[in-house]
Design an enzyme around this catalytic site. Structure first.
Site, PDB file in Angstrom:
ATOM      1  N   LYS A  93       0.906  -1.226  -0.143  1.00 39.17           N
ATOM      2  CA  LYS A  93       0.159   0.039  -0.076  1.00 39.17           C
ATOM      3  C   LYS A  93       0.793   1.308  -0.104  1.00 39.17           C
ATOM      4  CE  LYS A  93      -4.424  -1.703   0.545  1.00 39.17           C
ATOM      5  NZ  LYS A  93      -4.444  -2.825   1.261  1.00 39.17           N
ATOM      6  N   GLU A 115      -9.522   6.360   3.029  1.00 37.14           N
ATOM      7  CA  GLU A 115     -10.403   5.599   3.912  1.00 37.14           C
ATOM      8  C   GLU A 115      -9.635   4.279   4.387  1.00 37.14           C
ATOM      9  OE1 GLU A 115      -9.908   5.748   0.723  1.00 37.14           O
ATOM     10  OE2 GLU A 115      -9.334   3.654   0.257  1.00 37.14           O
ATOM     11  N   SER A 383       1.743  -9.596  -0.968  1.00 36.58           N
ATOM     12  CA  SER A 383       1.334  -8.296  -0.963  1.00 36.58           C
ATOM     13  C   SER A 383       1.654  -7.877   0.658  1.00 36.58           C
ATOM     14  CB  SER A 383      -0.047  -8.006  -1.344  1.00 36.58           C
ATOM     15  OG  SER A 383      -1.042  -8.649  -0.419  1.00 36.58           O
TER      16      SER A 383
HETATM   17  C1  PLP Z   1      -5.191  -4.027   1.222  1.00 40.61           C
HETATM   18  C2  PLP Z   1      -4.482  -5.168   0.883  1.00 40.61           C
HETATM   19  C3  PLP Z   1      -4.872  -5.933  -0.104  1.00 40.61           C
HETATM   20  C4  PLP Z   1      -6.068  -5.706  -1.110  1.00 40.61           C
HETATM   21  O1  PLP Z   1      -5.799  -4.604  -1.842  1.00 40.61           O
HETATM   22  P1  PLP Z   1      -5.499  -4.727  -3.414  1.00 40.61           P
HETATM   23  O2  PLP Z   1      -5.715  -3.272  -3.796  1.00 40.61           O
HETATM   24  O3  PLP Z   1      -6.334  -5.680  -3.962  1.00 40.61           O
HETATM   25  O4  PLP Z   1      -4.078  -5.004  -3.622  1.00 40.61           O
HETATM   26  C5  PLP Z   1      -3.996  -7.213  -0.416  1.00 40.61           C
HETATM   27  N1  PLP Z   1      -3.093  -7.469   0.635  1.00 40.61           N
HETATM   28  C6  PLP Z   1      -2.954  -6.634   1.588  1.00 40.61           C
HETATM   29  C7  PLP Z   1      -1.442  -6.936   2.239  1.00 40.61           C
HETATM   30  C8  PLP Z   1      -3.463  -5.291   1.761  1.00 40.61           C
HETATM   31  O5  PLP Z   1      -3.197  -4.741   2.810  1.00 40.61           O
END
Ligand code: PLP
Length: 403
Positions: A93, A115, A383
């Site tokens: 993020k 948000e 992610s």
């Molecule tokens: C917020 C989040 C997501 C989902 O959001 P995307 O916009 O689809 O990437 C995925 N993985 C993590 C670790 C997050 O914090």
């Protein structure tokens, strides 16, 4: 009829019939200004240099492309993990928050709003606001604030004001509505840092641009480490930013498969999930035209996932287009399968992954043997890290696995 279709395709921010700018008139000019400023910044070498420098020195990029040897041996294909969990604040993020806060500073805005659902985007934005000395307000559903007390503490410690949203389900959807309301009222000195590749144009394209660093690095890294492109890319899909960030640099490599994994929650038949491509229908929600989970009257359905970051009724519009054109494939993983995968990855590789990311890992665990052989190379986007989720996992297991 055909002329009408053509016109649609020419409108800004469209991905086929999806995307667009479905907002109140008062937000049209601010969105157009944002697009102009973003495109100008993207062409400005000074902006690029400053952003690239901070991505390196502050976020910790490039993140490693790690060969998961024990996981590969257990499943068949050669598996690499793109380690976004090693970014500062623990998820991808911050790539987007950093760029948008830098853009806000360039636009002369002194205040940013955001948000947040699980709190990861709120923490990333509060972090970057502190870095640039910007005032920061984060809208968060009351229910989410209770579930994610640790992230609320982090945001406050970083100097942000966290506003509790008590409308409706008291979660992410209501938080987005509140943030948009704030933006309408304060647009002159405020920038809205939207957290995913979603909403009205230019956000889906701009956030993709800021997250595409993931795929650019991964493409360079896999060519250096393997001397070839991967067979497939796998990423979880909430709003769609980490997945589109990985996919984008490979879009023209037609031989590279792309798999997006949504939250199957308690299973599709239970109705309690966030698998927009399994049961969603085309609709308009919060500024964009895309696949939305809705009932027969068009009311937004309640969603469920063990992973807060995937728990949303609509999906980024570019994914809707990639789905229809079959450039990418979409699937889902249930809560149960995700929790299993969390433990498997921890034991194989010594990595506690975020519950969101683990959906991509779980999909590979479930399908690798049937799809791929040892000759295949697969990249999973990790992610985020799982520290934020340990209490959630413990509680889930206490409830569902009493045995
Ligand atoms: C917020 C989040 C997501 C989902 O959001 P995307 O916009 O689809 O990437 C995925 N993985 C993590 C670790 C997050 O914090």
């Amino acid at each position: 009829m055909s002329r009408k279709l053509k016109k649609t395709a020419e409108q800004p921010g469209r991905f086929g019939p999806y995307g667009g700018m479905f907002v109140p008139e008062i937000l049209m000019e601010p969105l157009r200004e944002l697009e102009r400023e973003w495109r100008a910044a993207a062409r400005d070498p000074k902006f690029r240099r400053e952003l690239d420098g901070l991505l390196k020195q502050y976020v910790g990029r490039p993140t490693p492309l790690y060969h998961a040897a024990r996981m590969s041996a257990a499943l068949g294909p050669k598996i690499y993990l793109k380690r976004e969990d090693l970014c500062h604040t623990g998820a991808h993020k911050i790539n987007n928050s950093l760029a948008q806060c830098l853009l806000a500073k360039r636009m002369g805005k002194q205040r940013v709003i955001a948000e947040t659902g699980a709190g990861q985007h709120g923490v990333a934005t509060a972090t970057c606001a502190a870095l640039f000395g910007l005032e920061c307000v984060v809208y968060m559903g009351k229910v989410d604030m209770e579930r994610q007390a640790l992230n609320v503490f982090r945001m406050k410690a970083l100097g942000a004001e966290v506003v509790s949203v008590t409308a409706g389900q008291q979660t992410l959807k209501e938080a987005i509505s509140e943030a948009m309301r704030d933006w309408v009222a304060n647009v002159r000195h405020t920038h809205y840092v939207l957290g995913t590749a979603y909403g009205a144009h230019p956000y889906p394209e701009m956030v993709r641009d800021f997250q595409s660093v993931i795929g650019k690095e991964a493409r360079r890294q896999i060519l250096a480490q393997e001397g070839r492109l991967p067979t497939a890319l796998v990423a979880c899909v909430g709003g769609g930013s980490n997945s589109i960030g990985l996919f984008h640099a490979f879009m023209k490599d037609r031989g590279v498969g792309m798999i997006g994994v949504e939250a199957g929650g308690l299973g599709i038949r239970s109705g309690q999930h966030a698998a927009r491509f399994a049961e969603g229908r085309v609709g308009v929600l919060q500024g964009t035209r895309t696949y939305v989970l809705q009932d027969d009257e068009g009311q937004i359905r309640l969603t469920h996932s063990v992973s807060a970051g995937l728990d949303y009724a609509a999906v980024g519009p570019e994914h809707a287009w990639l789905h229809d054109t079959e450039r990418a494939e979409y699937s889902y993983i249930t809560d149960d399968e995700a929790i299993d995968a969390f433990h498997k990855l921890a034991r194989w590789e010594g990595i506690l992954a975020a519950l969101e990311s683990i959906h991509a890992v779980a999909w590979v665990i479930k399908h690798a043997r049937r799809r791929w052989t040892k000759k295949d190379v697969v990249i999973i986007n990790l992610s985020g890290r799982g520290d934020k989720d340990v209490q959630q996992i413990a509680a889930w297991e206490a409830k569902h696995r009493k045995s």
